[in-house]
Structure formats: C-alpha cells, structure tokens
Write an enzyme that holds these catalytic residues in place. Structure first.
Site, short mmCIF file in Angstrom:
data_model
loop_
_atom_site.label_atom_id
_atom_site.label_comp_id
_atom_site.label_asym_id
_atom_site.label_seq_id
_atom_site.Cartn_x
_atom_site.Cartn_y
_atom_site.Cartn_z
N GLU A 189 -5.34 -5.39 10.61
CA GLU A 189 -4.32 -4.39 10.89
C GLU A 189 -4.65 -3.68 12.20
OE1 GLU A 189 -2.25 -3.03 7.10
OE2 GLU A 189 -4.10 -1.89 7.19
N GLY B 57 2.29 1.97 10.81
CA GLY B 57 3.21 3.09 10.67
C GLY B 57 3.87 3.52 11.96
N GLY C 58 2.76 -1.14 4.35
CA GLY C 58 2.76 0.26 3.99
C GLY C 58 4.17 0.74 3.69
N GLY C 59 4.79 1.36 4.68
CA GLY C 59 6.11 1.99 4.51
C GLY C 59 7.13 1.14 3.78
N HIS D 296 -9.57 0.96 5.04
CA HIS D 296 -8.27 1.13 5.71
C HIS D 296 -8.47 2.04 6.91
CE1 HIS D 296 -4.12 2.27 6.48
NE2 HIS D 296 -3.77 1.20 5.78
N GLU E 109 -6.89 4.43 8.01
CA GLU E 109 -6.70 5.86 7.73
C GLU E 109 -7.95 6.46 7.09
OE1 GLU E 109 -3.02 5.36 5.62
OE2 GLU E 109 -2.05 4.78 7.49
N SER F 204 3.51 -2.41 10.34
CA SER F 204 4.96 -2.37 10.52
C SER F 204 5.66 -3.67 10.12
CB SER F 204 5.30 -1.97 11.96
OG SER F 204 4.79 -0.68 12.24
N ASN G 23 0.86 -1.19 0.00
CA ASN G 23 0.00 0.00 0.00
C ASN G 23 0.89 1.24 0.00
OD1 ASN G 23 -1.86 2.02 0.51
ND2 ASN G 23 -2.22 1.42 2.65
N TRP G 24 0.95 1.91 -1.15
CA TRP G 24 1.84 3.07 -1.26
C TRP G 24 1.29 4.32 -0.56
CZ3 TRP G 24 3.42 2.99 -7.21
CH2 TRP G 24 4.09 1.80 -7.47
N LYS G 25 0.04 4.29 -0.21
CA LYS G 25 -0.62 5.45 0.42
C LYS G 25 -0.42 6.71 -0.44
CE LYS G 25 0.32 3.41 4.91
NZ LYS G 25 0.11 3.53 6.32
C1 PEP Z 1 -0.72 -0.07 5.98
O1 PEP Z 1 -0.68 1.02 5.44
O2 PEP Z 1 -1.68 -0.81 5.75
C2 PEP Z 1 0.37 -0.46 6.88
C3 PEP Z 1 0.30 -1.63 7.46
O3 PEP Z 1 1.41 0.42 7.05
P1 PEP Z 1 2.86 0.13 7.71
O4 PEP Z 1 3.35 -1.16 7.09
O5 PEP Z 1 3.69 1.28 7.35
O6 PEP Z 1 2.65 -0.04 9.18
#
Ligand code: PEP
Length: 261
Positions: A173, A179, A240-241, A103, A105, A219, A11-13
């Site tokens: 999640e 994050g 994500g990251g 999600h 967010e 993470s 997920n590039w966000k």
């Molecule tokens: C996400 O955006 O779904 C996520 C899990 O982010 P991260 O891996 O950065 O915690």
C-alpha cells in the site's frame, strides 16, 4: 505451482458500530449471493473494529456465511499488564483468521516500528492467525528511493524471526495512495509485487514465494480493481473506504466479471 486464491479484504478502520457492521455484512452476503459469487475463486474478508468482532462472528456462524473475519491489529503480547491490548489468544477464540499488521496508519499515528511489526507477526504465527503485513513507501521515500525499496525492506524486517514462519499475506500500500483517491498504476503495483516476491524467494525459497499472496491497496474501487488483478503477480486487494459500501465492495470482489471485458 500452488494456486493462489484471490483475496479481497475490507478494512473498516475506525468506522461502524457493531449494529452497522452486522447490517453491512448481511447486505454484502446477500449481494454476493445474488451475483452467484464463487468464494473458492475470491476469498472475501472483512476487518471490523474490535468491538464488532463477536457480533460479526456470530452472524457468520449462524447464517453459515463464506465471508471470513480479520482483526485490524493484534498485540505482540499474549496476556498480562498491557492495558488496551487485544491478544491473539482472544482473537483466535472469535474465529479471527487474519490480522492486519503494520498498516501505515499504525506506523504513522502509533509509532509502530519494524521491530513492533515483527513482534506482532510472531504473535500472529504463535496463535495460528495469518498476518496481513502492510508495507509501503511515503511520497518522500518514493522520490528518494523509488517504489520498491521501502516495501521490500519492511517485508523482510517483518519476517525477521525465521524460526516460526507460518502463512502470511503482504499488502503493498503506497502511503500516498491510501484514502487520497490517488492510485498507483497497475504497472507500478505489479512491479513492486514482483520485487517483493523475489525478495521472499531469496529469503525463504520457492515454496513460500509461490504460495504467498501479495495484495495492492490504495484507493481501490470497483471501477479500477480489474487493472490491478490482471497481473498474475497481484493476488488481491486491501480496500479501505470502498469496503464500507456493500455494493461497491461486492463489485470489487466480483472483479473477475470486469476481467472478461
Ligand atoms: C486501507 O485502509 O488499507 C486503504 C487502502 O484505504 P483506501 O482504500 O481508502 O485508500
């Protein structure tokens, strides 16, 4: 019983323009090719922003890449006066196979309620796009109700429209792990995934429960992915990251290598 192919989702966000996106997918594809990645054993999907979807689709098509494409959201509506929305009809034309829905967010910053999530899941099913339904508890909810209550409730709410049930993926999640660098333990992730699968089994039967992929997200890195995927209940990861770095993300996709250790 149906074999569930591992699902590695990036997920590039709100990161990368379409040129940076092309460069990342090219590097990811080369890295995975060099490593002899077996896509039949672990599907790799990227979720770029909307403005990059067409470019990445063209790249995947032209270079015949095995990487698949997802969108970070989908409108509950198909067309009409809904300024700023992107419909499943348009996404399907871009060979989008998956859509992230709910999600944390989006739930947090865009007030997406369970009803909105459910309407988007229905839209996904209408257009033959597989929803990746994100569920998870906040720290306060964890303390008040334990880990599984909220994810199970959100899963059943998202699938409340039984009449048109298609394939779906659940991404567990914990909000406190996204994050933040704070990771759930593999045991916590496996335990919640098991409870989500049990709830799906009770609501929709064995066939649906056995084929549905349940992911962990929060993470995840190449260094910790194997712990989560060691459990047969966890079928992949939503990243994500770490998905913004081709080498790190390919290290995650190649989790089987770490399992052998
Ligand atoms: C996400 O955006 O779904 C996520 C899990 O982010 P991260 O891996 O950065 O915690």
């Amino acid at each position: 019983m149906t074999k569930r192919v591992a699902f590695i989702a990036g997920n590039w966000k709100l990161n990368l323009d379409h040129q940076q996106g092309i460069a990342l997918v090219q590097k990811l594809a080369w890295t995975l090719k060099d490593a002899g990645h077996d896509y039949a054993g672990a599907e790799v999907t990227v979720f770029p922003g909307f403005t990059s979807l067409r470019s990445i689709q063209t790249l995947i098509d032209a270079d015949k890449l095995d990487i698949t494409l997802g969108a970070q959201d989908i409108s509950a509506f198909d067309s009409g006066a809904y300024t700023g929305e992107v419909s499943g009809l348009a996404l399907k034309k871009l060979d989008v196979k998956y859509a992230l829905i709910g999600h944390s967010e989006r739930r947090q910053y865009h007030n997406e309620t369970d009803a909105v999530v459910q309407a988007k899941v229905s839209a996904s099913f209408r257009h033959g796009i597989v929803p990746v339904i994100c569920v998870g508890e906040t720290l306060e909810e964890l303390e008040a109700e334990g880990a599984a209550a909220v994810p199970v409730r959100q899963t059943l709410a998202a699938l409340a429209d039984h009449s048109a049930l298609g394939d779906f993926v659940i991404a567990y999640e914990p909000v406190w792990a996204i994050g933040t660098g704070q990771v759930a333990t593999p045991e916590q992730a496996a335990s919640v995934a098991t409870k989500i699968r049990t709830a799906i089994r009770e609501a929709f039967g064995d066939e649906v429960a056995d084929k549905t992929r349940i992911l962990y997200g929060g993470s995840v890195k190449a260094a910790n992915v194997a712990g989560f995927l060691r459990s047969p209940e966890v079928d992949g990861v939503l990243v994500g990251g770490a998905s913004l770095d081709a080498e790190e993300f390919s290290g995650i996709a190649r989790f089987q290598k770490h399992l052998a250790i």
